[in-house]
Every structure is written in structure tokens, then in C-alpha cells.
Motif scaffolding. Structure first.
Motif, PDB file in Angstrom:
ATOM      1  N   ARG A   1      -2.167  34.732   8.561  1.00 63.28           N
ATOM      2  CA  ARG A   1      -3.056  34.688   9.719  1.00 63.28           C
ATOM      3  C   ARG A   1      -2.289  34.110  10.902  1.00 63.28           C
ATOM      4  O   ARG A   1      -1.731  33.018  10.823  1.00 63.28           O
ATOM      5  N   ILE A   2      -2.259  34.841  12.026  1.00 65.88           N
ATOM      6  CA  ILE A   2      -1.417  34.432  13.145  1.00 65.88           C
ATOM      7  C   ILE A   2      -2.198  34.010  14.386  1.00 65.88           C
ATOM      8  O   ILE A   2      -1.610  33.447  15.313  1.00 65.88           O
ATOM      9  N   ASP A   3      -3.509  34.248  14.423  1.00 63.41           N
ATOM     10  CA  ASP A   3      -4.233  33.943  15.664  1.00 63.41           C
ATOM     11  C   ASP A   3      -4.205  32.462  16.047  1.00 63.41           C
ATOM     12  O   ASP A   3      -4.311  32.142  17.236  1.00 63.41           O
ATOM     13  N   PRO A   4      -4.052  31.505  15.093  1.00 62.49           N
ATOM     14  CA  PRO A   4      -3.965  30.110  15.536  1.00 62.49           C
ATOM     15  C   PRO A   4      -2.561  29.699  15.980  1.00 62.49           C
ATOM     16  O   PRO A   4      -2.385  28.573  16.447  1.00 62.49           O
ATOM     17  N   LEU A   5      -1.560  30.584  15.844  1.00 67.50           N
ATOM     18  CA  LEU A   5      -0.164  30.184  16.035  1.00 67.50           C
ATOM     19  C   LEU A   5       0.289  30.348  17.482  1.00 67.50           C
ATOM     20  O   LEU A   5      -0.230  31.176  18.235  1.00 67.50           O
ATOM     21  N   ALA A   6       1.307  29.572  17.848  1.00 65.07           N
ATOM     22  CA  ALA A   6       1.926  29.703  19.166  1.00 65.07           C
ATOM     23  C   ALA A   6       2.749  30.990  19.239  1.00 65.07           C
ATOM     24  O   ALA A   6       3.187  31.522  18.209  1.00 65.07           O
ATOM     25  N   SER A   7       2.975  31.478  20.445  1.00 63.59           N
ATOM     26  CA  SER A   7       3.632  32.770  20.628  1.00 63.59           C
ATOM     27  C   SER A   7       5.038  32.801  20.031  1.00 63.59           C
ATOM     28  O   SER A   7       5.451  33.824  19.465  1.00 63.59           O
ATOM     29  N   HIS A   8       5.800  31.696  20.138  1.00 64.85           N
ATOM     30  CA  HIS A   8       7.164  31.723  19.608  1.00 64.85           C
ATOM     31  C   HIS A   8       7.171  31.799  18.084  1.00 64.85           C
ATOM     32  O   HIS A   8       8.060  32.416  17.482  1.00 64.85           O
ATOM     33  N   ARG A   9       6.158  31.209  17.444  1.00 76.80           N
ATOM     34  CA  ARG A   9       6.068  31.298  15.988  1.00 76.80           C
ATOM     35  C   ARG A   9       5.666  32.710  15.564  1.00 76.80           C
ATOM     36  O   ARG A   9       6.151  33.235  14.549  1.00 76.80           O
ATOM     37  N   ILE A  10       4.790  33.334  16.322  1.00 75.72           N
ATOM     38  CA  ILE A  10       4.390  34.712  16.025  1.00 75.72           C
ATOM     39  C   ILE A  10       5.587  35.650  16.170  1.00 75.72           C
ATOM     40  O   ILE A  10       5.794  36.546  15.344  1.00 75.72           O
ATOM     41  N   ALA A  11       6.393  35.427  17.200  1.00 79.32           N
ATOM     42  CA  ALA A  11       7.594  36.256  17.393  1.00 79.32           C
ATOM     43  C   ALA A  11       8.532  36.124  16.199  1.00 79.32           C
ATOM     44  O   ALA A  11       9.100  37.121  15.730  1.00 79.32           O
TER      45      ALA A  11
ATOM     46  N   PRO B   1      11.658  43.505  14.350  1.00 77.10           N
ATOM     47  CA  PRO B   1      10.249  43.147  14.159  1.00 77.10           C
ATOM     48  C   PRO B   1       9.576  44.016  13.116  1.00 77.10           C
ATOM     49  O   PRO B   1      10.028  45.125  12.810  1.00 77.10           O
ATOM     50  N   ARG B   2       8.493  43.533  12.582  1.00 74.75           N
ATOM     51  CA  ARG B   2       7.640  44.311  11.681  1.00 74.75           C
ATOM     52  C   ARG B   2       6.624  45.129  12.470  1.00 74.75           C
ATOM     53  O   ARG B   2       6.204  46.204  12.049  1.00 74.75           O
TER      54      ARG B   2
END
Length: 275
Positions: free
Chosen positions: A78-88, A182-183
Motif C-alpha cells: 500500500r503506497i498512498d500513505p508514503l512520501a513521493s520519494h519512497r514511492i519512486a 520502474p514497475r
């Protein structure tokens, strides 16, 4: 299983959105947006200006934070709580409608910016572990050269991007997004600003992206002829809500999607509202 799921055979979900909402003050920008992007597919996201398309990409990439109760899942994370750099770092790459390139720097430098989230060392860490820092920099440069060649940029690597035409800059933007392997690739209107003669370049860019094994593409585009000829499925967004979704390989799908695009009225399709 819906016909949209069945048409993709045994493809696994790459990205799932479940009831994604976004509001700025009293303005509701996204309304219960739910859909699935599968591994290796190109999914078009179409809709008029102000439909919420770029806002949705910003939620996926962590630039905007979706409202409580929204859920965005990359693979099993689940990525919606994460900061943009972590999502990248987890595997989301993106191009931008308004090119965010450093104009005074070279093509190579701009491509390397895409690798930045993957560097494991801070500036201080590079001083403490210089051998490791040099190894990471060498790996990044090798990767940047390989991606530049893939995108047809090998002869422009040391040219400042300010000296290049828009069509080439779109390639640089794609190379920067692809350099970290990227995926998921988010394409935000790559045909924007291009002349009619330059539009075939975007189809080539999508084919380059699809050549990366397992890469999934979510593509926003206003050039409907272009995007509907290249994508496998399409979703219509209107006033922040999904009003239609269809598999473009099904008979009549294009006409149904264009009708929903024009009217903005919800249609009962198999994937609308499905995660």
C-alpha cells in the motif's frame, strides 16, 4: 471475473486503486475512483480538462495525499500513505506534461536525475564511503547510457536540453522516467505541444516503454486517436469520477468510450468501480 479481467488472461494486478478521493477545501477533485492496472498493459485515462486525470497521477506518485479511506496498492504494498520519494523507490516512474527538465544541464545529467531516488548514500555518506559512492555513480551512468540509446538519444547526451526541440525533450523525459527500471510508468500527456508531424513519436515512446519486461503504463492523453490506437484498455474520467471503462479490443468499445467522453454520463461497464 469481469470481461475486462478475463481479456487480460493470467496477468497479475500491478496497481490497484480502491475508492480514491481527493478534495481541496470544498472542491471535490476525485470521487471514489477505483480500477486495476495489470502487469504489462497500457491503460489509457481520458477525459476533458478538469476531469481530475493529473490529480489522480499525483495521488499515485505521492505528490497529493488522497483522502482517508482511499487505497492505492502497488503489487502487494500500500503506497498512498508514503512520501513521493519512497514511492519512486518502490517502482513508480513518471513523465510530465510540463517538462520538468533542468534546461542548462545536459541530456545525460537530466537522465541521471531519474536515478537520484535510488542512490543509497547521502552527500555526507558519499564522503564517508567514497568507494561505494563511485560504484553507484558508475552504475547509474552505465544505466543512463543504455536508456539513452534505447530512446534514441545517444548522439545528444552532452547537449544542453535548452538547445533541443520539444520532440527530443519528450524522449529525454521518458529516458529519465525509465532509467530506474520502474514497475509502473505514468505518462502525463506526452503529446502535449507537439505538432501533427511529431505525434507519431509518442506511439514510438509507448512502444519503447512496452518493450521493458513487465512494465505497466497508465497514460493520460488528449489526442484520442493516438491513445485509443495504442492502449489495450481505456477509462473515462469526468468530474473526478469514472464514468466508463472498456477493453479496446472489444467490438464497439471505441464508440462507447467516445460517447461517454462527450456526454460525461456514467455507463454500466464491467470495471467501473471495480478494484
Amino acid at each position: 471475473m469481469s470481461y475486462l479481467d478475463a481479456s487480460l488472461g493470467t496477468a497479475r494486478p500491478a496497481l490497484r486503486l480502491n475508492r480514491v478521493n481527493l478534495a481541496f477545501g470544498g472542491l471535490q477533485v476525485l470521487r471514489d475512483v477505483s480500477f486495476t492496472l495489470y502487469e504489462g498493459e497500457v491503460l489509457a485515462l481520458i477525459g476533458p480538462n478538469g476531469a481530475g486525470k493529473s490529480a489522480l497521477l499525483n495521488c499515485i506518485g505521492g505528490i497529493y495525499t488522497a483522502a482517508a479511506g482511499s487505497e492505492i496498492v502497488l503489487g502487494e504494498t500500500r503506497i498512498d500513505p508514503l512520501a513521493s520519494h519512497r514511492i519512486a523507490r518502490l517502482g513508480i516512474g513518471r513523465t510530465f506534461q510540463g517538462l520538468k527538465l533542468v534546461r542548462e544541464r545536459s541530456v545525460l545529467d537530466n537522465i541521471l536525475l531519474g536515478w537520484t531516488p535510488l542512490f543509497s548514500l547521502s552527500a555526507l555518506g558519499s564522503l564517508v564511503f567514497p568507494v561505494r559512492a563511485r560504484f553507484e555513480e558508475r552504475s547509474a551512468r552505465q544505466r543512463a547510457h543504455a536508456i539513452a540509446e534505447l530512446c534514441g538519444l545517444e548522439d545528444a547526451l552532452h547537449t544542453p536540453v535548452a538547445d533541443l526541440p520539444l520532440g527530443v525533450l519528450r524522449r529525454v523525459d521518458l529516458a529519465r522516467a525509465l532509467v530506474r527500471e520502474p514497475r509502473i510508468l505514468l505518462l502525463d500527456e506526452p503529446a502535449s505541444g507537439l505538432s501533427h508531424d511529431e505525434r507519431p513519436l509518442i506511439g514510438e515512446m509507448v512502444r519503447i516503454a512496452r518493450s521493458r519486461k513487465g512494465l505497466s503504463v497508465l497514460w493520460i492523453e488528449h489526442d484520442l486517436d493516438l491513445v485509443l490506437s495504442q492502449a489495450q484498455r481505456a477509462i473515462v474520467l469526468h468530474h473526478g469520477a469514472v464514468v466508463a471503462a472498456d477493453d479496446l479490443r472489444r467490438e464497439g468499445a471505441r464508440a462507447r468510450l467516445l460517447d461517454a467522453y462527450r456526454r460525461g454520463a456514467p455507463q454500466q461497464t464491467a470495471e467501473s468501480g471495480a478494484a
